[in-house]
Design an enzyme around this catalytic site. Structure first.
Site, mmCIF file in Angstrom:
data_model
loop_
_atom_site.group_PDB
_atom_site.id
_atom_site.type_symbol
_atom_site.label_atom_id
_atom_site.label_comp_id
_atom_site.label_asym_id
_atom_site.label_seq_id
_atom_site.Cartn_x
_atom_site.Cartn_y
_atom_site.Cartn_z
ATOM 1 N N ASP A 254 -10.493 6.011 -1.169
ATOM 2 C CA ASP A 254 -9.427 6.678 -1.919
ATOM 3 C C ASP A 254 -10.043 7.326 -3.155
ATOM 4 O O ASP A 254 -11.263 7.377 -3.291
ATOM 5 C CB ASP A 254 -8.308 5.696 -2.288
ATOM 6 C CG ASP A 254 -8.728 4.740 -3.389
ATOM 7 O OD1 ASP A 254 -9.949 4.636 -3.651
ATOM 8 O OD2 ASP A 254 -7.854 4.105 -3.995
ATOM 9 N N TYR B 259 -6.562 5.581 4.378
ATOM 10 C CA TYR B 259 -6.729 4.546 3.353
ATOM 11 C C TYR B 259 -5.867 3.311 3.679
ATOM 12 O O TYR B 259 -6.354 2.175 3.688
ATOM 13 C CB TYR B 259 -6.344 5.105 1.974
ATOM 14 C CG TYR B 259 -6.385 4.051 0.908
ATOM 15 C CD1 TYR B 259 -7.597 3.691 0.327
ATOM 16 C CD2 TYR B 259 -5.242 3.360 0.527
ATOM 17 C CE1 TYR B 259 -7.673 2.692 -0.622
ATOM 18 C CE2 TYR B 259 -5.296 2.359 -0.415
ATOM 19 C CZ TYR B 259 -6.510 2.034 -0.992
ATOM 20 O OH TYR B 259 -6.574 1.032 -1.923
ATOM 21 N N GLU C 235 0.829 -1.217 0.000
ATOM 22 C CA GLU C 235 0.000 0.000 0.000
ATOM 23 C C GLU C 235 0.860 1.261 0.000
ATOM 24 O O GLU C 235 0.537 2.236 -0.663
ATOM 25 C CB GLU C 235 -0.956 0.017 1.201
ATOM 26 C CG GLU C 235 -2.036 -1.057 1.161
ATOM 27 C CD GLU C 235 -2.953 -0.941 -0.046
ATOM 28 O OE1 GLU C 235 -3.038 0.142 -0.651
ATOM 29 O OE2 GLU C 235 -3.586 -1.954 -0.400
#
Ligand code: SF4
Length: 361
Positions: A140, A122, A39
């Site tokens: 997001d 997020y 991520e």
């Protein structure tokens, strides 16, 4: 306004989801370290670009403890070319926090994850749901877009209140569905169907409930408030070589772009089409670099480099200084073969690889 049919949305999306439709090396992963690493790498980076970096990082540092013990310079070097270097610095800080403050285990709640450097809502939601089955939805750019279209909601997405509003929408959309599957589905849906430029409404699994589609207003969503101002900057880099072919580099330390990356001496000016004598007359020419001792050898083509809120025009001036002296301590003379340990901004790597210099002086 009628209330959006969230069960239609949620059921359509989860029935549509198939893990193999968008293969990624970290898909189905339950290890919080792998999820977090992927991520962070994918923030502001396309999957195709981030994928090899993810694999390289995992090969070099298979565990969070190994990453925490890494040298800063090695991590910056491995990150080279990915841009947004504050992510690499936060990656290290977060890994060290996990080891020092959490006994080497990632916090297993959304709020706990948010305390790690570089982890925003997020990433915290992604790790909390994928690794720990927490009931939290990701939000997001993809999710903003999908929800704004599905509900034909004109609330600007790039404001604080807008963000809160869409957070409440995605929470309602998630409902009691398993968060990991829902989050993965909505991410893939944004990448493959409800895409920014040409959404595939004809094959959309939630088209039936999509208000923007029904009203023929899909291109109007999402709505944005004020666009962030873009700044244009011009960099004149001085590629100063000595009699042994080595050139001078130093590390950027300012609170500015490319912190901790290496660069040539820099003169920032407002115009691109300037020659070394004009640069040498500027106040920000390095005081220790005596122009009269330099031989001007050429100038590169202009390069442009796009950052999130800045656009750089960059020119490299080749200067020969046979016997450097009184060079500040924070500069290092480096040969082309010795560049290995130095993480460079991508525009400098491009220039060094290019070698197509226009000798138009
Ligand atoms: S119908 Fe089109 S705009 Fe609406 S959610 Fe589906 S892909 Fe997006």
């Amino acid at each position: 306004m009628t209330t959006p049919d969230w069960s239609l949305f949620r059921d359509g999306l989860t029935a549509w989801y198939a893990p193999d439709r968008r293969p990624m090396p970290w898909k189905g992963e339950r290890d919080p370290y792998c999820i977090w690493l992927s991520e962070i790498i994918l923030q502001q980076t396309r999957v195709a670009q981030g994928w090899p970096y993810f694999e390289r990082f995992l090969a070099a540092y298979p565990t969070v403890a190994q990453l925490a013990a890494a040298e800063d310079a090695d991590v910056m070097k491995l990150w080279e070319g990915l841009g947004y270097y504050s992510r690499a610095r936060n990656l290290l800080r977060a890994a060290r926090t996990v080891v020092a403050d959490h006994g080497g285990r990632f916090p297993d709640t959304y709020r706990g994850l948010l305390t790690l450097p570089g982890v925003g809502p997020y990433t915290a939601a992604a790790v909390a749901s994928f690794a720990f089955d927490r009931q939290v939805a990701v939000l997001d750019g993809n999710v903003f877009r999908i929800l704004a279209r599905y509900t034909a909601d004109p609330t600007p997405i790039d404001t604080g209140p807008g963000r809160k509003h869409f957070q409440s929408l995605v929470d309602r959309a998630l409902g009691e569905a398993p968060a990991a599957a829902f989050n993965q589905a909505i991410m893939d849906f944004g990448a493959l169907v409800c895409t920014p430029k040409s959404p595939d409404c004809a094959h959309c699994p939630v088209a039936e409930g999509c208000r923007a589609r029904a009203e023929g207003t899909v291109p109007d969503f999402p709505v944005k408030g004020k666009a962030a101002a873009r700044r244009d900057r011009i960099f004149h880099y001085l590629h100063v070589t000595d009699a042994r072919g080595r050139f001078l580099l130093h590390r950027r330390e300012d609170r500015d772009i490319w912190k901790h990356l290496y660069q040539f001496p820099l003169v920032e000016r407002a115009a691109l089409d300037l020659r070394p004598p004009q640069l040498a007359a500027a106040d920000n020419w390095p005081a220790w670099l005596p122009f009269r001792e330099l031989e001007v050898r050429g100038r590169s083509k202009p390069y442009t480099h796009q950052l999130s809120h800045q656009r750089l025009g960059v020119v490299f001036h080749r200067l020969y200084w046979p016997a450097p002296h009184d060079v500040p301590d924070d500069y290092t003379a480096v040969s082309r073969d010795g560049l290995g340990p130095y993480a460079l901004p991508r525009v400098i790597t491009r220039y060094l690889g290019d070698q197509r210099l226009t000798l138009d002086l």
